[in-house]
Design a protein around this motif. Structure first.
Motif, PDB file in Angstrom:
ATOM      1  N   THR A  94      13.933  54.216 -22.956  1.00 42.54           N
ATOM      2  CA  THR A  94      14.568  53.772 -23.989  1.00 42.54           C
ATOM      3  C   THR A  94      15.034  52.277 -23.658  1.00 42.54           C
ATOM      4  O   THR A  94      14.934  51.451 -24.277  1.00 42.54           O
ATOM      5  N   ILE A  95      16.060  52.259 -22.559  1.00 36.29           N
ATOM      6  CA  ILE A  95      16.699  51.065 -22.332  1.00 36.29           C
ATOM      7  C   ILE A  95      15.859  50.013 -22.087  1.00 36.29           C
ATOM      8  O   ILE A  95      15.797  48.662 -22.516  1.00 36.29           O
ATOM      9  N   ALA A  98      14.156  48.638 -25.117  1.00 32.99           N
ATOM     10  CA  ALA A  98      15.169  47.879 -25.819  1.00 32.99           C
ATOM     11  C   ALA A  98      15.280  46.602 -25.518  1.00 32.99           C
ATOM     12  O   ALA A  98      15.723  45.428 -26.138  1.00 32.99           O
ATOM     13  N   LYS A 102      15.261  42.950 -27.214  1.00 32.61           N
ATOM     14  CA  LYS A 102      16.183  42.164 -27.318  1.00 32.61           C
ATOM     15  C   LYS A 102      16.021  40.823 -26.898  1.00 32.61           C
ATOM     16  O   LYS A 102      16.149  39.759 -27.724  1.00 32.61           O
ATOM     17  N   SER A 120       5.042  54.914 -27.466  1.00 32.76           N
ATOM     18  CA  SER A 120       6.013  55.994 -27.442  1.00 32.76           C
ATOM     19  C   SER A 120       5.085  57.274 -27.234  1.00 32.76           C
ATOM     20  O   SER A 120       4.191  57.287 -26.365  1.00 32.76           O
ATOM     21  N   ALA A 143      14.780  58.367 -28.825  1.00 34.73           N
ATOM     22  CA  ALA A 143      15.672  57.167 -28.701  1.00 34.73           C
ATOM     23  C   ALA A 143      14.978  55.797 -29.309  1.00 34.73           C
ATOM     24  O   ALA A 143      15.655  55.174 -29.728  1.00 34.73           O
ATOM     25  N   VAL A 144      13.840  55.846 -28.252  1.00 34.65           N
ATOM     26  CA  VAL A 144      13.096  54.314 -28.307  1.00 34.65           C
ATOM     27  C   VAL A 144      12.637  54.178 -29.740  1.00 34.65           C
ATOM     28  O   VAL A 144      12.497  53.036 -30.406  1.00 34.65           O
ATOM     29  N   GLN A 146      14.052  55.088 -32.459  1.00 28.41           N
ATOM     30  CA  GLN A 146      15.114  54.649 -33.411  1.00 28.41           C
ATOM     31  C   GLN A 146      15.521  53.260 -33.102  1.00 28.41           C
ATOM     32  O   GLN A 146      15.588  52.461 -33.724  1.00 28.41           O
ATOM     33  N   VAL A 147      15.195  52.784 -31.799  1.00 33.13           N
ATOM     34  CA  VAL A 147      15.604  51.375 -31.494  1.00 33.13           C
ATOM     35  C   VAL A 147      14.536  50.490 -32.218  1.00 33.13           C
ATOM     36  O   VAL A 147      14.812  49.490 -32.786  1.00 33.13           O
ATOM     37  N   THR A 150      14.835  50.344 -36.021  1.00 30.93           N
ATOM     38  CA  THR A 150      16.278  49.611 -36.205  1.00 30.93           C
ATOM     39  C   THR A 150      16.129  47.950 -36.178  1.00 30.93           C
ATOM     40  O   THR A 150      16.408  46.982 -36.859  1.00 30.93           O
ATOM     41  N   ALA A 151      15.465  47.698 -34.872  1.00 29.33           N
ATOM     42  CA  ALA A 151      14.814  46.440 -34.573  1.00 29.33           C
ATOM     43  C   ALA A 151      13.927  45.792 -35.738  1.00 29.33           C
ATOM     44  O   ALA A 151      14.159  44.653 -36.061  1.00 29.33           O
TER      45      ALA A 151
END
Length: 221
Positions: A94-95, A98, A102, A120, A143-144, A146-147, A150-151
């Motif tokens: 996930t992170i 992300a 970013k 995924s 979670a990823v 959702q990232v 949203t992104a």
């Protein structure tokens, strides 16, 4: 598609994607932990690696990920949950993506079609979960998703022709899945790469924020 950036090129799917794209005449830049020292869980490492690239890239694919981290197998029961194992899964699955989003979205062109795709997994689908188990991996992939969703909303404000999606590559025969294939059918990485490139080529800006499988079909959230 003229230029592509593959994050995780040393992996089975990442390497196959890079190879297939090059065979199609695409100029491919690849980054990986084993070869380039890129640690997607370390933001400074991500900033350094991406900051050294010129861009723009018509396609960016995040093909990193792990089913097991530090030898922790997917849980069969909630009784097997470990805080450390969950945090490791979120860090990698996930992170990591992300942080690439970013700092990597600015490498997309603003004035033409471009795709940012994160690999995924269908098991990250809440709506498609009928078997249970695999808590940490499922949660990290949900979670990823959702990232990415949203992104996609944010990236579209500055890159109106962009497409930001999560992709399920299917079950692919790699070192990543070797212990868990059993009798389940799997495709070779080269086949998976061709399938995914076909899906990527068929997407349009209206698809941004979506979650698609290897055949281009939407996957339930």
């Amino acid at each position: 598609m003229k230029t592509a950036l593959i994050i995780g090129e040393s992996g089975g799917i990442g390497g196959a994607l890079a190879g297939e794209l090059r065979a199609q005449g695409v100029s491919v830049t690849g980054l990986s932990r084993s070869r380039d020292g890129l640690d997607v869980t370390d933001e400074e490492s991500v900033v350094t690696a991406l900051g050294a690239l010129d861009g723009p890239f018509d396609l960016i694919v995040v093909a990193t990920g792990a089913l097991e981290v530090a030898g922790q197998a997917p849980e069969k029961s909630i009784k097997a949950l470990s805080p450390a194992a969950m945090m490791d899964q979120f860090a990698v699955n996930t992170i990591g993506p992300a942080m690439i989003l970013k700092h990597g979205a600015t490498l997309l062109p603003r004035d033409q079609r471009a795709v940012f795709a994160v690999l995924s997994a269908r098991v990250g689908s809440i709506g498609d979960n009928r078997l249970g188990g695999w808590y940490s991996y499922r949660a990290a992939k949900a979670a990823v998703n959702q990232v990415v969703h949203t992104a996609a909303i944010e990236v579209a404000r500055t890159h109106p022709h962009s497409i930001c999606v999560a992709l399920h590559p299917g079950t692919v025969a790699t070192d990543f899945t070797a212990k868990y294939l059993g009798r389940n059918p799997a495709v070779a990485p080269d086949t998976a790469a061709k399938n995914l490139i076909g899906v990527l080529g068929g997407l349009n800006p209206a698809d941004t924020g979506g979650f698609f499988d290897w055949a281009g079909k939407p996957v339930p959230w």
